[in-house]
Design a protein around this motif. Structure first.
Motif, PDB file in Angstrom:
ATOM      1  N   THR A   1       0.781  -1.193  -0.025  1.00 55.47           N
ATOM      2  CA  THR A   1       0.192   0.065   0.087  1.00 55.47           C
ATOM      3  C   THR A   1       0.719   1.327   0.016  1.00 55.47           C
ATOM      4  OG1 THR A   1      -0.015  -0.158   2.283  1.00 55.47           O
ATOM      5  CG2 THR A   1      -1.886  -1.091   1.220  1.00 55.47           C
ATOM      6  N   ASN A   2       2.140   1.128   0.254  1.00 58.69           N
ATOM      7  CA  ASN A   2       3.072   2.300   0.150  1.00 58.69           C
ATOM      8  C   ASN A   2       3.438   2.707  -1.409  1.00 58.69           C
ATOM      9  OD1 ASN A   2       4.336   0.862   2.928  1.00 58.69           O
ATOM     10  ND2 ASN A   2       3.488   2.931   3.061  1.00 58.69           N
ATOM     11  N   SER A   3       2.670   3.794  -1.851  1.00 57.79           N
ATOM     12  CA  SER A   3       2.950   3.963  -3.387  1.00 57.79           C
ATOM     13  C   SER A   3       3.587   5.409  -3.393  1.00 57.79           C
ATOM     14  CB  SER A   3       1.634   4.014  -3.969  1.00 57.79           C
ATOM     15  OG  SER A   3       0.857   5.224  -3.696  1.00 57.79           O
ATOM     16  N   ALA A   4       3.534   6.059  -2.228  1.00 57.50           N
ATOM     17  CA  ALA A   4       4.358   7.294  -2.007  1.00 57.50           C
ATOM     18  C   ALA A   4       5.571   7.316  -1.159  1.00 57.50           C
ATOM     19  CB  ALA A   4       3.303   8.487  -1.950  1.00 57.50           C
ATOM     20  N   THR A   5       5.429   6.349  -0.205  1.00 59.05           N
ATOM     21  CA  THR A   5       6.584   6.631   0.750  1.00 59.05           C
ATOM     22  C   THR A   5       7.347   5.012   0.591  1.00 59.05           C
ATOM     23  OG1 THR A   5       4.992   7.515   2.380  1.00 59.05           O
ATOM     24  CG2 THR A   5       6.742   6.349   3.341  1.00 59.05           C
ATOM     25  N   TYR A   6       8.541   5.218   0.322  1.00 56.06           N
ATOM     26  CA  TYR A   6       9.256   4.239  -0.084  1.00 56.06           C
ATOM     27  C   TYR A   6      10.744   4.477  -0.088  1.00 56.06           C
ATOM     28  CZ  TYR A   6       8.959   6.490  -4.348  1.00 56.06           C
ATOM     29  OH  TYR A   6       8.762   7.520  -5.507  1.00 56.06           O
ATOM     30  N   SER A   7      11.614   3.748  -0.276  1.00 58.15           N
ATOM     31  CA  SER A   7      13.055   4.053  -0.373  1.00 58.15           C
ATOM     32  C   SER A   7      13.375   3.717  -1.946  1.00 58.15           C
ATOM     33  CB  SER A   7      13.993   3.054   0.484  1.00 58.15           C
ATOM     34  OG  SER A   7      13.717   3.096   1.877  1.00 58.15           O
ATOM     35  N   ALA A   8      14.027   4.806  -2.643  1.00 58.26           N
ATOM     36  CA  ALA A   8      14.438   4.567  -3.878  1.00 58.26           C
ATOM     37  C   ALA A   8      15.672   3.899  -4.148  1.00 58.26           C
ATOM     38  CB  ALA A   8      14.543   6.181  -4.556  1.00 58.26           C
ATOM     39  N   ALA A   9      15.960   3.615  -5.185  1.00 56.37           N
ATOM     40  CA  ALA A   9      17.531   3.108  -5.606  1.00 56.37           C
ATOM     41  C   ALA A   9      17.877   1.866  -4.779  1.00 56.37           C
ATOM     42  CB  ALA A   9      18.512   4.208  -5.663  1.00 56.37           C
ATOM     43  N   LYS A  10      16.958   0.778  -4.924  1.00 55.71           N
ATOM     44  CA  LYS A  10      17.326  -0.380  -3.979  1.00 55.71           C
ATOM     45  C   LYS A  10      17.322  -1.574  -4.831  1.00 55.71           C
ATOM     46  CE  LYS A  10      17.010   1.507   0.393  1.00 55.71           C
ATOM     47  NZ  LYS A  10      18.452   1.523   0.977  1.00 55.71           N
TER      48      LYS A  10
ATOM     49  N   SER B   1       9.369   5.388 -13.012  1.00 55.25           N
ATOM     50  CA  SER B   1       8.017   5.143 -12.538  1.00 55.25           C
ATOM     51  C   SER B   1       7.846   5.986 -11.315  1.00 55.25           C
ATOM     52  CB  SER B   1       8.129   3.730 -11.964  1.00 55.25           C
ATOM     53  OG  SER B   1       8.769   3.606 -10.745  1.00 55.25           O
ATOM     54  N   MET B   2       6.624   6.124 -11.146  1.00 51.81           N
ATOM     55  CA  MET B   2       5.903   6.837  -9.936  1.00 51.81           C
ATOM     56  C   MET B   2       5.638   6.133  -8.734  1.00 51.81           C
ATOM     57  SD  MET B   2       6.157   9.852 -11.256  1.00 51.81           S
ATOM     58  CE  MET B   2       5.221  10.464  -9.715  1.00 51.81           C
ATOM     59  N   ARG B   3       5.626   4.611  -8.912  1.00 53.87           N
ATOM     60  CA  ARG B   3       5.362   3.867  -7.831  1.00 53.87           C
ATOM     61  C   ARG B   3       6.525   2.688  -7.793  1.00 53.87           C
ATOM     62  NH1 ARG B   3      -0.995   3.046  -9.323  1.00 53.87           N
ATOM     63  NH2 ARG B   3      -1.802   5.349  -8.439  1.00 53.87           N
ATOM     64  N   PRO B   4       6.952   2.354  -6.567  1.00 52.62           N
ATOM     65  CA  PRO B   4       8.053   1.365  -6.392  1.00 52.62           C
ATOM     66  C   PRO B   4       7.364  -0.025  -6.879  1.00 52.62           C
ATOM     67  CG  PRO B   4       7.186   1.719  -4.185  1.00 52.62           C
ATOM     68  CD  PRO B   4       6.447   2.928  -5.158  1.00 52.62           C
TER      69      PRO B   4
ATOM     70  N   THR C   1       7.064  -2.500  -5.407  1.00 56.30           N
ATOM     71  CA  THR C   1       6.241  -3.284  -4.356  1.00 56.30           C
ATOM     72  C   THR C   1       5.151  -2.871  -4.101  1.00 56.30           C
ATOM     73  OG1 THR C   1       7.163  -1.824  -2.760  1.00 56.30           O
ATOM     74  CG2 THR C   1       8.714  -3.901  -3.122  1.00 56.30           C
ATOM     75  N   ALA C   2       4.584  -1.920  -4.723  1.00 56.94           N
ATOM     76  CA  ALA C   2       3.138  -1.208  -4.613  1.00 56.94           C
ATOM     77  C   ALA C   2       2.273  -1.866  -5.419  1.00 56.94           C
ATOM     78  CB  ALA C   2       3.222   0.310  -5.174  1.00 56.94           C
ATOM     79  N   MET C   3       0.932  -1.893  -5.009  1.00 50.26           N
ATOM     80  CA  MET C   3      -0.111  -2.266  -5.713  1.00 50.26           C
ATOM     81  C   MET C   3      -0.263  -1.466  -6.815  1.00 50.26           C
ATOM     82  SD  MET C   3      -3.209  -3.381  -3.261  1.00 50.26           S
ATOM     83  CE  MET C   3      -3.266  -1.898  -2.440  1.00 50.26           C
ATOM     84  N   SER C   4      -0.470  -1.949  -8.375  1.00 54.62           N
ATOM     85  CA  SER C   4      -0.618  -1.127  -9.437  1.00 54.62           C
ATOM     86  C   SER C   4       0.685  -0.295  -9.572  1.00 54.62           C
ATOM     87  CB  SER C   4      -1.818  -0.259  -9.326  1.00 54.62           C
ATOM     88  OG  SER C   4      -3.140  -0.896  -9.220  1.00 54.62           O
ATOM     89  N   ALA C   5       1.778  -0.861  -9.581  1.00 49.58           N
ATOM     90  CA  ALA C   5       3.121  -0.389  -9.841  1.00 49.58           C
ATOM     91  C   ALA C   5       3.311  -0.071 -11.255  1.00 49.58           C
ATOM     92  CB  ALA C   5       4.300  -1.365  -9.043  1.00 49.58           C
ATOM     93  N   ASP C   6       3.743   1.057 -11.649  1.00 47.21           N
ATOM     94  CA  ASP C   6       3.769   1.298 -13.127  1.00 47.21           C
ATOM     95  C   ASP C   6       5.151   0.723 -13.584  1.00 47.21           C
ATOM     96  OD1 ASP C   6       4.825   3.223 -11.459  1.00 47.21           O
ATOM     97  OD2 ASP C   6       4.629   4.747 -12.930  1.00 47.21           O
ATOM     98  N   GLY C   7       6.268   0.503 -13.166  1.00 42.31           N
ATOM     99  CA  GLY C   7       7.484   0.496 -13.548  1.00 42.31           C
ATOM    100  C   GLY C   7       7.724  -0.693 -14.675  1.00 42.31           C
ATOM    101  N   MET C   8       6.793  -1.834 -14.411  1.00 42.14           N
ATOM    102  CA  MET C   8       7.176  -3.087 -15.116  1.00 42.14           C
ATOM    103  C   MET C   8       6.708  -2.519 -16.565  1.00 42.14           C
ATOM    104  SD  MET C   8       6.022  -6.115 -12.894  1.00 42.14           S
ATOM    105  CE  MET C   8       6.066  -7.378 -14.298  1.00 42.14           C
ATOM    106  N   LEU C   9       5.488  -2.111 -16.828  1.00 44.26           N
ATOM    107  CA  LEU C   9       4.972  -1.593 -18.064  1.00 44.26           C
ATOM    108  C   LEU C   9       5.805  -0.622 -18.533  1.00 44.26           C
ATOM    109  CD1 LEU C   9       3.092  -2.281 -20.512  1.00 44.26           C
ATOM    110  CD2 LEU C   9       1.540  -0.788 -19.380  1.00 44.26           C
ATOM    111  N   ASN C  10       6.238   0.520 -17.921  1.00 44.03           N
ATOM    112  CA  ASN C  10       6.989   1.622 -18.250  1.00 44.03           C
ATOM    113  C   ASN C  10       8.279   1.081 -18.940  1.00 44.03           C
ATOM    114  OD1 ASN C  10       5.163   3.370 -17.671  1.00 44.03           O
ATOM    115  ND2 ASN C  10       6.313   4.030 -15.860  1.00 44.03           N
ATOM    116  N   LEU C  11       8.856   0.017 -18.289  1.00 49.98           N
ATOM    117  CA  LEU C  11      10.300  -0.367 -18.470  1.00 49.98           C
ATOM    118  C   LEU C  11      10.174  -1.256 -19.899  1.00 49.98           C
ATOM    119  CD1 LEU C  11      13.140  -0.781 -18.399  1.00 49.98           C
ATOM    120  CD2 LEU C  11      12.847  -2.585 -16.743  1.00 49.98           C
ATOM    121  N   TYR C  12       8.879  -1.890 -19.908  1.00 47.71           N
ATOM    122  CA  TYR C  12       8.739  -2.989 -21.166  1.00 47.71           C
ATOM    123  C   TYR C  12       8.570  -2.071 -22.452  1.00 47.71           C
ATOM    124  CZ  TYR C  12       6.014  -6.005 -24.271  1.00 47.71           C
ATOM    125  OH  TYR C  12       5.801  -6.645 -25.310  1.00 47.71           O
TER     126      TYR C  12
END
Length: 357
Positions: A50-59, A146-149, A151-162
């Motif tokens: 549920t953390n889409s705005a609170t997270y640690s970047a670059a992990k 991406s705007m969401r890590p 680990t978040a629900m509805s994370a956008d990184g996978m499709l963005n990278l694809y």
């Protein structure tokens, strides 16, 4: 051994050989795309889904990003390099130079068809525009975040990278300059800017996207009528260091403390992000004139998110020997000023550059 056994062994071997040749041929027909990872939210992790705005970047390292999207192998032969593992607000000019020189080296290789750079969204537009100015190639270079890590629900990184890998390997993306692909949009690095810090549709251009990606296919709607990449007069291979350029933000009751401090700290240029049409408060004008007399380049930009600064409107730029940033926001004006100052400090030449790039 019976004749039947000989025939069966021969047939099995032939089928195996044909299958190997077929797989090998397919691998050769797919484009070769290198993913350069620098960190950011796309490589981030939150404490829970549920953390889409609170997270640690670059992990998350690049190999894990790639292995997490097996579909990448369907569109390209992909390999990754971890250039940095940094939240993008902490990137320095030296980091830009390191990344730029690595990209320049890769695009010269015949076995590289395109490059993807994973990047934190906070300064993604600055890195993308820098590469757009200094990399001499028509091969696709795509910057993605991406705007969401992950680990978040509805994370956008996978499709963005694809999507980024698909665009980087596309022949129809060649010659379009450095691109930014997020939220299914294809934007030019020159125009795109981060406009919101929560939603996945964070990146937009006031002049509109170049195109879209829908189910792995590119749809193009316009081209960029500005100089970039292969047509640029700048080349990362001939740049050894970027000069210091700082930004002063205009506001009510503004004073001259910041401008004077930057001037005495060695700034070669100051971007004034003024109100409205790049307006400069009357109590600040004299200080900027004095800094210009000392050799500091003064460039008028605007803090408003759209539109452009008109030369000799609001301020007599010709009289003061100032430059206007046209439609570039302050952070992109800073990037162009740094690059341009590696070749010239003549204000007429600098103004030409701001019109053309």
């Amino acid at each position: 051994m019976s004749l039947f056994s000989h025939i069966r062994r021969f047939t099995t071997g032939a089928i195996t050989a044909l299958a190997f040749v077929s797989v090998s041929a397919m691998a050769q027909t797919k484009p070769n795309v290198v993913i350069l990872a620098t960190g950011g939210t796309i490589a981030g992790a939150g404490a829970s889904s549920t953390n889409s705005a609170t997270y640690s970047a670059a992990k998350v390292p690049v190999d894990k990003l790639i292995s997490g999207i097996p579909e990448l192998s369907q569109v390209a032969n992909v390999r990754g390099e971890q250039v940095f593992q940094i939240a993008s607000e902490s990137l320095t000019n030296a980091d830009l130079m390191t990344l730029g020189k690595r990209v320049s080296a890769l695009v010269k290789q015949s076995d590289v068809d395109g490059i993807v750079i994973t990047h934190g969204s906070d300064t993604l537009e600055e890195t993308a525009y820098f590469l757009n100015l200094v990399i001499k190639t028509d091969k696709p270079i795509v910057v993605v975040g991406s705007m969401r890590p992950s680990t978040a629900m509805s994370a956008d990184g996978m499709l963005n990278l694809y999507n980024a890998v698909q665009v980087a390997g596309s022949k129809d993306a060649r010659g379009r300059g450095v691109l930014v692909t997020m939220n299914d949009d294809i934007n030019t690095a020159r125009d795109v800017s981060k406009s919101i810090n929560i939603h996945t549709n964070a990146f937009n251009s006031q002049w509109g996207a170049l195109g879209m990606i829908v189910e792995g296919k590119n749809y193009w709607f316009r081209t960029l009528d500005k100089r970039h990449t292969k047509s640029s007069e700048f080349n990362i291979d001939s740049i050894s260091e970027l000069p210091r350029v700082d930004i002063v933000y205009g506001h009510q009751d503004g004073d001259t403390v910041a401008a004077k401090a930057y001037g005495t700290s060695g700034a070669k240029a100051i971007i004034h992000a003024g109100t409205g049409n790049g307006s400069v408060a009357k109590q600040v004008v004299q200080t900027l004139q004095e800094l210009r007399a000392q050799g500091v380049i003064i460039i008028r930009s605007a803090r408003v998110p759209a539109g452009f600064v008109l030369r000799n409107a609001e301020q007599p730029d010709d009289k003061y020997d100032w430059v206007v940033a046209h439609d570039l926001n302050a952070q992109k004006a800073r990037i162009l000023a740094m690059v341009a100052l590696t070749k010239t400090s003549d204000t007429k030449e600098l103004q030409r550059i701001f019109w053309q790039y």
